[in-house]
Structure formats: C-alpha cells, structure tokens
Design an enzyme around this catalytic site. Structure first.
Site, mmCIF file in Angstrom:
data_model
loop_
_atom_site.group_PDB
_atom_site.id
_atom_site.type_symbol
_atom_site.label_atom_id
_atom_site.label_comp_id
_atom_site.label_asym_id
_atom_site.label_seq_id
_atom_site.Cartn_x
_atom_site.Cartn_y
_atom_site.Cartn_z
ATOM 1 N N LYS A 81 0.815 -1.222 0.000
ATOM 2 C CA LYS A 81 0.000 0.000 0.000
ATOM 3 C C LYS A 81 0.846 1.267 0.000
ATOM 4 C CE LYS A 81 -1.050 0.956 4.821
ATOM 5 N NZ LYS A 81 -2.121 1.345 5.732
ATOM 6 N N ASP A 82 2.120 1.159 0.310
ATOM 7 C CA ASP A 82 3.008 2.331 0.264
ATOM 8 C C ASP A 82 3.745 2.459 -1.062
ATOM 9 O OD1 ASP A 82 2.343 2.923 2.916
ATOM 10 O OD2 ASP A 82 3.947 1.661 3.705
ATOM 11 N N ARG A 130 -8.480 9.000 3.721
ATOM 12 C CA ARG A 130 -9.367 7.856 3.533
ATOM 13 C C ARG A 130 -9.998 7.444 4.862
ATOM 14 N NH1 ARG A 130 -8.711 2.758 4.651
ATOM 15 N NH2 ARG A 130 -6.531 3.077 5.193
ATOM 16 N N ARG A 131 -9.191 7.371 5.913
ATOM 17 C CA ARG A 131 -9.720 6.953 7.210
ATOM 18 C C ARG A 131 -10.586 8.042 7.846
ATOM 19 N NH1 ARG A 131 -3.926 4.189 8.909
ATOM 20 N NH2 ARG A 131 -4.415 2.085 8.160
ATOM 21 N N ARG A 148 1.437 10.912 13.280
ATOM 22 C CA ARG A 148 2.410 10.207 12.442
ATOM 23 C C ARG A 148 3.307 9.369 13.322
ATOM 24 N NH1 ARG A 148 6.446 11.878 8.028
ATOM 25 N NH2 ARG A 148 6.575 9.609 7.995
ATOM 26 N N ARG A 154 2.424 5.545 17.533
ATOM 27 C CA ARG A 154 1.007 5.935 17.458
ATOM 28 C C ARG A 154 0.227 5.381 18.633
ATOM 29 N NH1 ARG A 154 -0.610 6.132 11.051
ATOM 30 N NH2 ARG A 154 1.525 6.383 10.332
ATOM 31 N N CYS A 244 -1.495 10.341 -1.887
ATOM 32 C CA CYS A 244 -2.082 10.394 -0.552
ATOM 33 C C CYS A 244 -2.817 11.704 -0.276
ATOM 34 C CB CYS A 244 -1.033 10.088 0.505
ATOM 35 S SG CYS A 244 0.443 11.085 0.342
HETATM 36 N N1 LIG Z 1 1.130 3.860 6.162
HETATM 37 C C1 LIG Z 1 2.048 3.096 6.958
HETATM 38 C C2 LIG Z 1 1.790 1.633 6.846
HETATM 39 N N2 LIG Z 1 2.160 0.954 5.751
HETATM 40 C C3 LIG Z 1 1.766 -0.338 5.909
HETATM 41 C C4 LIG Z 1 1.144 -0.464 7.133
HETATM 42 C C5 LIG Z 1 0.552 -1.691 7.691
HETATM 43 C C6 LIG Z 1 0.768 -2.955 6.904
HETATM 44 C C7 LIG Z 1 -0.039 -3.061 5.656
HETATM 45 O O1 LIG Z 1 -1.058 -2.374 5.485
HETATM 46 O O2 LIG Z 1 0.321 -3.897 4.818
HETATM 47 C C8 LIG Z 1 1.174 0.792 7.756
HETATM 48 C C9 LIG Z 1 0.667 1.146 9.089
HETATM 49 C C10 LIG Z 1 -0.777 1.526 9.162
HETATM 50 O O3 LIG Z 1 -1.355 2.013 8.188
HETATM 51 O O4 LIG Z 1 -1.379 1.362 10.237
#
Ligand SMILES: NCc1[nH]cc(CCC(=O)O)c1CC(=O)O
Length: 309
Positions: A81-82, A130-131, A148, A154, A244
């Site tokens: 997702k990153d 999104r959240r 962050r 967190r 993002c």
């Molecule tokens: N943005 C940071 C990030 N990148 C991946 C994850 C969690 C693992 C994943 O989604 O595969 C997270 C932490 C989160 O969003 O809580």
C-alpha cells in the site's frame, strides 16, 4: 551456497515483515542463503514532517530501487500500500505471498464495542484522508487530529495525547504481535463497509525485470488470491492517479473465480465521497479496477453526489 540479498527499510514493521518473508523463502529453498540488508530512505529521515508536506512519490522506496538496479540487492520488500503506482524502468513486482488481514482497526483506551459507542465529539488520531473522511461519514460529530510515526509511537500517542482512538491497519498490528494487548481495545472496521487502502496487508516484493531466477524463487510462496486482489485494487488506484492527497480505498473480495471490487473515492477536502462496486471474473481484475475507477470518477463529478452514510 548461493546468496540472495533482500533489502528492507529499517522500521520495526519493515524488518519484521521482511524477516517473515525470508523465513518462508528459506523454508522453500534450503539451498539458498537469504540475507537481510537494511536501507534508510528519505521517508525514514523525515519522521516528524506531515506526509502531505514532504509529498514526493517513492519516499519510502527510491533508495531500495537504486540498490536493486545496481545489483547490490536482489529483492526489495515493502508494504504494497506504500508503493507508488508506477515503478522505475527495469523493475517489477513478483506475485505476492499470502495476504495478512486487510481491515483497518480502531484502537481505543475505553473498550468501545463499536463506533457508535464512542463518546459524543470523541477525538480520533489519523492523518489519512481515507480513514478520516470514512469515520466522519459514519459519525459526523467525531473530531480528528493528524498523527504520524510508526505503530508503537502511534499507540503511545493514544495515551500520551489522551485521544479517544486511533486507526491502524490490522496487518501491521498482527505482524508486530500487538493485535492483542491488555491496555487497549480494538474495533475492527471491516471491508467493504469501511474500505481499506488498496492492497493493505499485501507485501510487495520488487525485483529486476530481467531476474528470472528470483522470480522463480518467489513462485514457491506466492498466493493466487492475493495476486488477483492486488491486480484489481492497484489498477483502481492507478486509474485514479492516486496519491495520498485524495481519499482512495479499494478492496477486492474473491470467491474462487468470482470477484467483487469495492472502491472509495473523494475530493481533497472531504466534502464529497463516493463508493461503488463492480463484479467480474478473476481474469478481468485489472479491467474491473479501471472500470470502477471511471464509474466513481464520473459519480464524483455529479453535483448531487454527496458523502455516503
Ligand atoms: N502507512 C504506513 C503503513 N504501511 C503499511 C502499514 C501496515 C501494513 C499493511 O497495510 O500492509 C502501515 C501502518 C498503518 O497504516 O497502520
């Protein structure tokens, strides 16, 4: 003994999930030595700046990609997702391993059993549009503050800053073994009602396109369902040219060959948020993603579209 060097960022989550992958590769290929190499990225050096303020693509991937291209490492592991939607010339993703829990989760100090149990005007920490916009669509009285840092940071801020909750990916919490703990409570925000980030919970294994050998090594631990989900969800993201700054979510449900893709799309200010779904066959995953993206892009342009409850 043949050696394969696997690159990872140095965060606890990155190292944990890269070691998870290395263990699986090593079990499938006992004749090969898989070695972890930690690489610091620009994103790691700017922990305290808001992501929106740094904002360039490949913030967490560029240094690893440079080492793939130069041959210092043969695989780079990231959270899918990153990953930016376009990869540098010469690199590609392998078929991913089995997906971890795709859902988001609300972490509270109160023991709320659902979103409805949160007190009026509760303050939730999240920097993700999104959240935040999805939470406010469900509970318009909620207040949100940006937050962050890595997962441990967190969770500490939840208590230090007296927040009523934070939203995290279940995948990260499960991988770090902090999904069950005595001092906080979890409310899973399940898809498709609450739409996760495209490919949340899937690991990206990036390699050189011409490296057929590592591609073949990954085949032993690859997961066909995760591949189809990734194809549909990432194609949706790519078609929306997603970064993002916009709220974008996607989740692909797969039941054998039948798939249903759920998408979420909105404007930067969160005044409009649209949701939709499209059903099809696994073989059409990418086309379905592009088609749903087009459908939601049009829906967002309609003046009567509004935040969905
Ligand atoms: N943005 C940071 C990030 N990148 C991946 C994850 C969690 C693992 C994943 O989604 O595969 C997270 C932490 C989160 O969003 O809580």
């Amino acid at each position: 003994m043949k050696k394969i060097v696997v690159g990872s960022r140095g965060s606890k989550l990155a190292v944990t999930q890269t070691n998870w992958l290395i263990e699986r590769l090593a079990a499938a290929h006992p004749d090969i030595a898989f070695e972890l190499k930690i690489i610091t990225t620009k994103g790691d050096r700017n922990q305290h700046q808001a992501l929106d303020a740094i904002g360039d693509k490949g913030l967490f991937t560029a240094e690893l990609e440079a080492e793939l291209l130069s041959g210092e490492i043969q695989m780079a592991v990231h959270s899918m997702k990153d990953m930016p939607s376009a990869l540098p010339e010469g690199l590609c993703l392998t078929v991913p391993p089995m997906r971890e829990d795709p859902a988001d989760v609300l972490v509270t100090p109160h023991g709320a059993a659902s979103l409805d149990d949160l007190p009026e005007g509760a303050v939730i920490g999240s920097g993700s549009k999104r959240r935040v916009f999805q939470l406010k669509a469900l509970r318009p009285d909620l207040q949100t503050v940006g937050i962050r840092g890595n997962i441990d940071t967190r969770i500490r801020k939840l208590f230090d800053e007296h927040l009523d909750g934070i939203v995290l990916a279940a995948a990260g919490m499960r991988r770090l073994n902090v999904y069950d703990a005595a001092d906080y409570h979890l409310v899973p925000l399940l898809p498709p009602a609450f739409v996760p980030a495209p490919a949340q919970g899937i690991l990206a294994v990036e390699i050189r396109e011409d490296n057929a050998e590592v591609k073949a090594l990954m085949a032993a631990i690859s997961d066909e369902t995760a591949r189809v989900q990734m194809a549909a969800e990432r194609s949706f993201l790519t078609a929306l040219d997603g970064d993002c700054h916009l709220p974008i979510g996607a989740y692909c449900e797969a039941a054998g060959d039948a798939i249903t893709l759920y998408g979420l799309y909105g404007d930067e200010a969160g005044t409009r948020l649209v949701k939709g779904s499209a059903a099809g066959r696994a073989a059409d995953a990418e086309r379905l993603g592009a088609q749903l993206a087009e459908q939601l892009r049009k829906a967002l342009e309609q003046p009567e579209s509004e935040v969905e409850k």
